[in-house]
Design a protein around this motif. Structure first.
Motif, PDB file in Angstrom:
ATOM      1  N   GLU A  97       0.834  -1.195   0.000  1.00  0.00           N
ATOM      2  CA  GLU A  97       0.000   0.000   0.000  1.00  0.00           C
ATOM      3  C   GLU A  97       0.871   1.249   0.000  1.00  0.00           C
ATOM      4  O   GLU A  97       2.052   1.198   0.357  1.00  0.00           O
ATOM      5  N   ILE A  98       0.281   2.362  -0.408  1.00  0.00           N
ATOM      6  CA  ILE A  98       0.927   3.661  -0.247  1.00  0.00           C
ATOM      7  C   ILE A  98       0.413   4.249   1.069  1.00  0.00           C
ATOM      8  O   ILE A  98      -0.798   4.434   1.245  1.00  0.00           O
ATOM      9  N   VAL A  99       1.326   4.525   1.985  1.00  0.00           N
ATOM     10  CA  VAL A  99       0.938   5.028   3.291  1.00  0.00           C
ATOM     11  C   VAL A  99       1.653   6.353   3.570  1.00  0.00           C
ATOM     12  O   VAL A  99       2.699   6.640   2.994  1.00  0.00           O
ATOM     13  N   ARG A 100       1.060   7.127   4.467  1.00  0.00           N
ATOM     14  CA  ARG A 100       1.627   8.415   4.868  1.00  0.00           C
ATOM     15  C   ARG A 100       2.151   8.291   6.292  1.00  0.00           C
ATOM     16  O   ARG A 100       1.428   7.850   7.195  1.00  0.00           O
ATOM     17  N   PHE A 101       3.405   8.646   6.500  1.00  0.00           N
ATOM     18  CA  PHE A 101       3.991   8.610   7.834  1.00  0.00           C
ATOM     19  C   PHE A 101       3.412   9.765   8.654  1.00  0.00           C
ATOM     20  O   PHE A 101       3.451  10.920   8.247  1.00  0.00           O
ATOM     21  N   GLU A 102       2.883   9.427   9.834  1.00  0.00           N
ATOM     22  CA  GLU A 102       2.256  10.427  10.696  1.00  0.00           C
ATOM     23  C   GLU A 102       3.107  10.757  11.914  1.00  0.00           C
ATOM     24  O   GLU A 102       3.365  11.922  12.202  1.00  0.00           O
ATOM     25  N   ALA A 103       3.541   9.728  12.638  1.00  0.00           N
ATOM     26  CA  ALA A 103       4.292   9.988  13.870  1.00  0.00           C
ATOM     27  C   ALA A 103       4.877   8.688  14.402  1.00  0.00           C
ATOM     28  O   ALA A 103       4.466   7.590  14.018  1.00  0.00           O
ATOM     29  N   VAL A 104       5.852   8.822  15.302  1.00  0.00           N
ATOM     30  CA  VAL A 104       6.375   7.703  16.068  1.00  0.00           C
ATOM     31  C   VAL A 104       5.872   7.844  17.492  1.00  0.00           C
ATOM     32  O   VAL A 104       6.050   8.896  18.117  1.00  0.00           O
ATOM     33  N   MET A 105       5.226   6.812  17.978  1.00  0.00           N
ATOM     34  CA  MET A 105       4.757   6.800  19.356  1.00  0.00           C
ATOM     35  C   MET A 105       5.277   5.532  20.017  1.00  0.00           C
ATOM     36  O   MET A 105       4.908   4.425  19.620  1.00  0.00           O
ATOM     37  N   GLU A 106       6.178   5.726  20.980  1.00  0.00           N
ATOM     38  CA  GLU A 106       6.864   4.631  21.654  1.00  0.00           C
ATOM     39  C   GLU A 106       7.590   3.774  20.616  1.00  0.00           C
ATOM     40  O   GLU A 106       8.501   4.261  19.941  1.00  0.00           O
ATOM     41  N   THR A 107       7.209   2.530  20.446  1.00  0.00           N
ATOM     42  CA  THR A 107       7.922   1.648  19.508  1.00  0.00           C
ATOM     43  C   THR A 107       7.122   1.432  18.222  1.00  0.00           C
ATOM     44  O   THR A 107       7.339   0.453  17.514  1.00  0.00           O
ATOM     45  N   GLU A 108       6.220   2.357  17.901  1.00  0.00           N
ATOM     46  CA  GLU A 108       5.374   2.194  16.733  1.00  0.00           C
ATOM     47  C   GLU A 108       5.489   3.387  15.793  1.00  0.00           C
ATOM     48  O   GLU A 108       5.592   4.536  16.233  1.00  0.00           O
ATOM     49  N   ALA A 109       5.489   3.092  14.501  1.00  0.00           N
ATOM     50  CA  ALA A 109       5.386   4.125  13.473  1.00  0.00           C
ATOM     51  C   ALA A 109       3.952   4.115  12.979  1.00  0.00           C
ATOM     52  O   ALA A 109       3.482   3.115  12.424  1.00  0.00           O
ATOM     53  N   LEU A 110       3.245   5.213  13.212  1.00  0.00           N
ATOM     54  CA  LEU A 110       1.832   5.291  12.839  1.00  0.00           C
ATOM     55  C   LEU A 110       1.710   5.857  11.433  1.00  0.00           C
ATOM     56  O   LEU A 110       2.338   6.865  11.091  1.00  0.00           O
ATOM     57  N   VAL A 111       0.901   5.177  10.612  1.00  0.00           N
ATOM     58  CA  VAL A 111       0.710   5.605   9.233  1.00  0.00           C
ATOM     59  C   VAL A 111      -0.770   5.603   8.902  1.00  0.00           C
ATOM     60  O   VAL A 111      -1.571   4.915   9.546  1.00  0.00           O
ATOM     61  N   THR A 112      -1.126   6.400   7.897  1.00  0.00           N
ATOM     62  CA  THR A 112      -2.484   6.399   7.356  1.00  0.00           C
ATOM     63  C   THR A 112      -2.404   6.077   5.870  1.00  0.00           C
ATOM     64  O   THR A 112      -1.349   6.205   5.245  1.00  0.00           O
ATOM     65  N   ARG A 113      -3.519   5.660   5.306  1.00  0.00           N
ATOM     66  CA  ARG A 113      -3.528   5.354   3.878  1.00  0.00           C
ATOM     67  C   ARG A 113      -3.408   6.639   3.060  1.00  0.00           C
ATOM     68  O   ARG A 113      -3.984   7.675   3.416  1.00  0.00           O
ATOM     69  N   ALA A 114      -2.678   6.539   1.942  1.00  0.00           N
ATOM     70  CA  ALA A 114      -2.527   7.687   1.038  1.00  0.00           C
ATOM     71  C   ALA A 114      -2.534   7.175  -0.396  1.00  0.00           C
ATOM     72  O   ALA A 114      -1.528   7.256  -1.121  1.00  0.00           O
ATOM     73  N   PRO A 115      -3.666   6.605  -0.849  1.00  0.00           N
ATOM     74  CA  PRO A 115      -3.690   5.945  -2.162  1.00  0.00           C
ATOM     75  C   PRO A 115      -3.434   6.878  -3.338  1.00  0.00           C
ATOM     76  O   PRO A 115      -3.020   6.434  -4.406  1.00  0.00           O
ATOM     77  N   ASP A 116      -3.693   8.170  -3.149  1.00  0.00           N
ATOM     78  CA  ASP A 116      -3.543   9.103  -4.268  1.00  0.00           C
ATOM     79  C   ASP A 116      -2.211   9.843  -4.262  1.00  0.00           C
ATOM     80  O   ASP A 116      -2.009  10.755  -5.073  1.00  0.00           O
ATOM     81  N   ALA A 117      -1.343   9.485  -3.357  1.00  0.00           N
ATOM     82  CA  ALA A 117      -0.062  10.193  -3.263  1.00  0.00           C
ATOM     83  C   ALA A 117       0.781   9.952  -4.507  1.00  0.00           C
ATOM     84  O   ALA A 117       0.791   8.858  -5.072  1.00  0.00           O
ATOM     85  N   ARG A 118       1.491  10.978  -4.925  1.00  0.00           N
ATOM     86  CA  ARG A 118       2.373  10.856  -6.083  1.00  0.00           C
ATOM     87  C   ARG A 118       3.822  10.643  -5.621  1.00  0.00           C
ATOM     88  O   ARG A 118       4.244  11.227  -4.640  1.00  0.00           O
ATOM     89  N   GLU A 119       4.520   9.815  -6.340  1.00  0.00           N
ATOM     90  CA  GLU A 119       5.929   9.557  -6.089  1.00  0.00           C
ATOM     91  C   GLU A 119       6.224   9.210  -4.619  1.00  0.00           C
ATOM     92  O   GLU A 119       7.007   9.883  -3.945  1.00  0.00           O
ATOM     93  N   PRO A 120       5.593   8.144  -4.104  1.00  0.00           N
ATOM     94  CA  PRO A 120       5.949   7.715  -2.740  1.00  0.00           C
ATOM     95  C   PRO A 120       7.370   7.175  -2.709  1.00  0.00           C
ATOM     96  O   PRO A 120       7.900   6.702  -3.713  1.00  0.00           O
ATOM     97  N   LYS A 121       7.989   7.249  -1.543  1.00  0.00           N
ATOM     98  CA  LYS A 121       9.323   6.700  -1.389  1.00  0.00           C
ATOM     99  C   LYS A 121       9.264   5.174  -1.378  1.00  0.00           C
ATOM    100  O   LYS A 121       8.244   4.576  -1.036  1.00  0.00           O
TER     101      LYS A 121
END
Length: 889
Positions: A599-623
């Motif tokens: 999936e294409i996801v958007r990095f939101e934040a790091v909380m403790e030992t987790e990287a929280l992401v949300t879906r970003a299906p329309d994003a262009r040129e994801p890493k």
């Protein structure tokens, strides 16, 4: 192997079972059963689909059949099966239970991996099953548990599956030492190795059986052993050699353990094709985008396809690209090591049920797990080794009498040559593989600690066991005692720190044991040679959940007990997608998008030992995350074939027209080197001066070569600015002309002396390598009861120890181990040394007025690393226009 001689029949119930299934025992299955009956160990080499696993277990099932009806028999472990993969143990256990159940054998078959509940593991030690399927790490853990002799002493068989994948690694070093220890407790236990791809059977048989010494060398007085631990002589470590020990030799009086090499008859020849894309084959790059529509059409024509790639980043990209052209909505899945284990098991279950048309996968599916309906293997990019390719091809048509079908898809023009070379190697039945390695000193230190946790040992006896293994056959007593001192005191520079005193010696019995239960427990929590990068869990949350969690975090910091926190907690953590290296997340900013878990996801934040992401299906040129340790090196064997193909113009007729034209232009503008020559080209471009050479020795060796050449050119006053290496070529550039450089002197073998030593002494690579060695040796524990150290804590601790040892004990055992690892694993010095020796007196220098056609691919690599992967295609496209006009115009 069927040589015409009669082979004893199987017991009647086994003959009946084969007949009921419409099968006949294969000759290699019968031969292995006969060898076991004679008390011999064996290495079985048989093609995929030939019934290797059943052959390995057949002698054990025959022996257990005679006692399975007895209700009064005591609990005793009969057979230990060891697999490099956890998933393979569960798969094999399911398959093994079928014949046991259908023949009415009353035996217990169980698995033991890191996923096994602690209560079950405890019960297994007290009441062992008849057959235990496990991993190398669990074997080391069992050996380091209390009363290991009682657990292992009834053992009759040890089966090591996919042995070729274990032996030439640090896991293999530890397993070889563990087998020697177990052999002292269960001398009657036979050893069986199973593999389909073995380049050097004799070396693998030696690893499996080890070497027996008629009499161990006497202990050195004043060293660890009967005389205790004393400071060793100070000396500088040698960094110019890739190994701290000489290669093992079979000395007078040595004898291999009774070992047979059994070969299964070959199956149907594989049908391998190299895709000749109608699109323009790129000059450089590794995305395969140009051929994705053709790959999709191949999937459409197949029942089920496995699409292998060489890295996790390529897996994510290939999966996305296939879905982009998936006009028919075919069920295509993704499988790689960073995905959540539940997601991987879901894919495997769907594959077994025939619910998928294709799986994009990495080496996680190289071994073991097979699905009969797979009829096509697609290799995206060059395979880098013919044995690896054969292993992957074997996943298709898992039946011996039917050909496996494979399609190789080159990502660029040089890969066209490599894919052709690999196809020819498969047709000839040629294999490559890792050379026999000398055992790591960090692994030896871990083994010493593990032995002390199981039952007290006498140093002379443990040394004798160590030198009975192939990896440590040349181990000197002096080096063994230094390893013992490292575990006992930390070494000369660290002996005053109590925390490094992990084992103690009884002055009355001279036996060594762990220094207390806490030391033993910490060791058990850190066994093994797999040191992973520090990971964060990737959690998929909704934008609403993300907002609430941010508000809850702010409220918590302010000490407010609000309803926001309760609502956020009620929403939970979101679905776990997998894990990602911590350093990759640290390189991102909130809002950055990247590919993960298909999936294409958007990095939101790091909380403790987790990287929280949300879906970003329309994003262009994801890493596209570039994971650590993801690339395979080009094998020496394939490199030689590519060099010969390049020189042999008759072989060009099999190449695509656009590749033939490229090579023809190279011959006109410069030369095509002979297979044993090194072509070095120099030319000016855009106010800089370039040197390009074509070793075809793989990225690791060529990166090291570039680093050493830049140091030499700097001393010559040529002001080098940098270098770049691909699998096939290497380029150095700077501000001064390179026409007048003496190339024979520049590429002389002496660069592996002082130049290498000086660079390693100041390189950050050494600290990273030392970190791994320190963790494996147990000097730094990543896990402790009730806690786990973060990556930053471990790095800080190991960097501090490294600096102390470099200053006060430069000959410390772990520094020696780190130099050896850096030289072999990261720098590939052994291969670079072979290259420099091969081209000595055979360097051909061509001074050109512009870029040559052969240089275009590596020139395109310059600057590519400065941009994200999503922009790579555009960078290559922009670079190609000017370069091609110059080289081909």
């Amino acid at each position: 192997m069927d040589d015409g001689r009669p082979i004893a029949k199987l017991p009647q119930r086994f003959e009946d079972w084969f007949a009921a299934r419409g099968w006949r025992p294969r000759p290699h299955q019968l031969e292995l059963a006969e060898a076991a009956a004679q008390g011999s160990s064996a290495l079985l080499i048989a093609p995929t689909g030939g019934g290797k696993t059943l052959a390995g277990f057949l002698p054990s099932l025959i022996e257990l059949a005679d006692v399975s009806a007895s209700r009064s028999r005591r609990h005793a472990l009969h057979t230990l099966y060891i697999s490099p993969l956890k998933a393979l143990t569960a798969d094999v256990a399911r398959n093994l239970e079928i014949p046991a159940r259908e023949m009415g054998l009353n035996i217990r078959i169980e698995t033991r991996t890191g996923d096994t509940p602690p209560a079950k593991r405890t019960r297994q030690r007290a009441f062992p099953p008849d057959i235990l399927l496990t991993t190398p790490e669990q074997v080391m853990l069992l050996m380091a548990s209390e009363h290991p002799r009682v657990f292992f002493e009834d053992l009759r068989a040890i089966i090591i599956d996919e042995i070729h994948a274990v032996a030439p690694t640090k896991r293999g070093d530890l397993l070889a030492l563990a087998l020697a220890r177990i052999g002292a407790w269960a001398p009657a236990a036979r050893r069986i190795g199973l593999s389909a791809t073995v380049a050097d059977p004799d070396a693998l048989a030696s690893w499996l059986g080890g070497v027996q010494k008629e009499a161990p060398p006497p202990p050195l007085r004043g060293r660890a052993g009967r005389g205790g631990v004393q400071k060793s002589a100070r000396r500088q470590p040698t960094t110019s050699a890739p190994h701290p020990l000489p290669p093992p030799r079979k000395g007078e009086g040595d004898a291999l353990i009774r070992m047979q090499i059994i070969r299964g008859a070959g199956g149907a020849a594989a049908h391998v094709e190299v895709l000749e894309s109608e699109a323009l084959v790129p000059w450089a790059g590794h995305t395969g985008r140009h051929a994705m529509r053709e790959v999709y059409e191949a999937i459409r024509r197949a029942k089920i396809a496995l699409v292998f790639v060489n890295t996790r980043a390529q897996a994510e990209l290939t999966f996305q690209e296939l879905w982009r052209v998936n006009d028919d909505g075919l069920p295509i899945a993704l499988h790689h090591g960073s995905l959540d284990v539940a997601q991987r098991r879901k894919v495997e279950t769907a594959m077994a049920a025939g619910a998928l048309r294709a799986v994009v996968c990495t080496s996680t599916l190289d071994l073991g797990i097979d699905w009969g309906e797979v009829d096509l293997v697609i290799q995206m990019g060059a395979p880098k080794g013919c044995s690896r390719l054969v292993q992957r091809i074997g996943r298709a048509n898992h039946r011996l009498d039917e050909p496996s079908n494979a399609l190789l898809v080159p990502n660029n023009r040089f890969e066209v040559l490599e894919c052709r070379a690999a196809k020819d190697a498969v047709a000839e039945g040629a294999l490559d593989g890792e050379v026999a390695r000398v055992g790591g000193l960090d692994c030896l230190a871990q083994h010493i600690m593990g032995a002390s946790c199981g039952e007290p040992f006498e140093a002379d006896a443990l040394y004798a066991e160590a030198i009975s293994t192939a990896p440590y056959a040349a181990l000197t007593r002096e080096t063994f005692d230094r390893a013992l001192a490292t575990v006992a005191t930390g070494g000369y520079a660290l002996r005053s720190y109590d925390r490094y005193r992990r084992i103690v010696q009884d002055p009355n019995t001279n036996l060594w044991r762990a220094r207390g239960k806490q030391a033993a427990q910490q060791h058990r929590m850190n066994v093994g040679a797999i040191v992973e990068a520090d990971y964060l869990d990737v959690r998929l949350v909704s934008p609403r959940t993300m907002g609430l969690r941010r508000a809850a975090a702010i409220a918590a910091r302010k000490g407010e007990n609000t309803a926001v926190i309760s609502r956020a907690n009620a929403l939970g953590g979101g679905r776990r997608l997998g894990k990602i290296e911590e350093w990759l997340i640290e390189s991102m900013s909130p809002g950055d998008t990247f590919l993960f878990a298909g999936e294409i996801v958007r990095f939101e934040a790091v909380m403790e030992t987790e990287a929280l992401v949300t879906r970003a299906p329309d994003a262009r040129e994801p890493k596209i995350p570039s994971y650590a340790g993801g690339k395979f090196p080009l094998s020496t064997y394939l490199a030689e074939r590519v060099r010969k193909m390049l020189h042999d113009r008759k072989s060009w007729k099999h190449l695509p027209e656009q590749v033939r034209e490229w090579l023809t232009l190279q011959a006109q503008r410069s030369i095509i080197p002979k297979h044993d020559e090194l072509l070095v080209e120099t030319f000016p471009r855009a106010n800089k001066f370039y040197l390009v050479c074509y070793p075809f020795e793989g990225r690791l060796a060529q990166q090291t070569l570039g680093m050493l050449l830049t140091r030499r050119l700097e001393r010559m006053g040529k002001k080098p600015l940098g270098f770049v290496a691909s699998e096939y070529a290497m380029s150095v550039w700077g501000f001064e002309p390179l026409t007048d450089v003496d190339m024979d002197k520049l590429f002389d073998e002496d660069m592996l002396g002082d130049d290498l030593d000086a660079w390693l002494a100041e390189a950050a690579l050494m600290k990273r390598t030392f970190r791994t060695c320190a963790i494996i040796a147990g000097m730094i524990e990543k896990r402790a009861p009730g806690s786990e150290k973060s990556g930053r804590q471990i790095t800080f601790s190991t960097d501090l120890i490294y600096d102390v040892l470099r200053q006060h004990e430069p000959d410390h055992l772990l520094l020696q181990a780190a130099f050896a690892d850096a030289g072999e694993g990261f720098l590939d010095i052994r291969r670079l040394a072979s290259l420099l020796k091969r081209v000595k007196g055979r360097i051909v220098h061509r001074d050109l007025d512009r870029t040559s056609p052969l240089a275009v691919p590596v020139m395109m690599e310059i600057g590519k690393e400065l941009v994200g992967a999503a922009g790579e295609e555009q960078v290559l496209k922009d670079a190609s226009e000017a370069l091609l006009a110059e080289a081909l115009g």
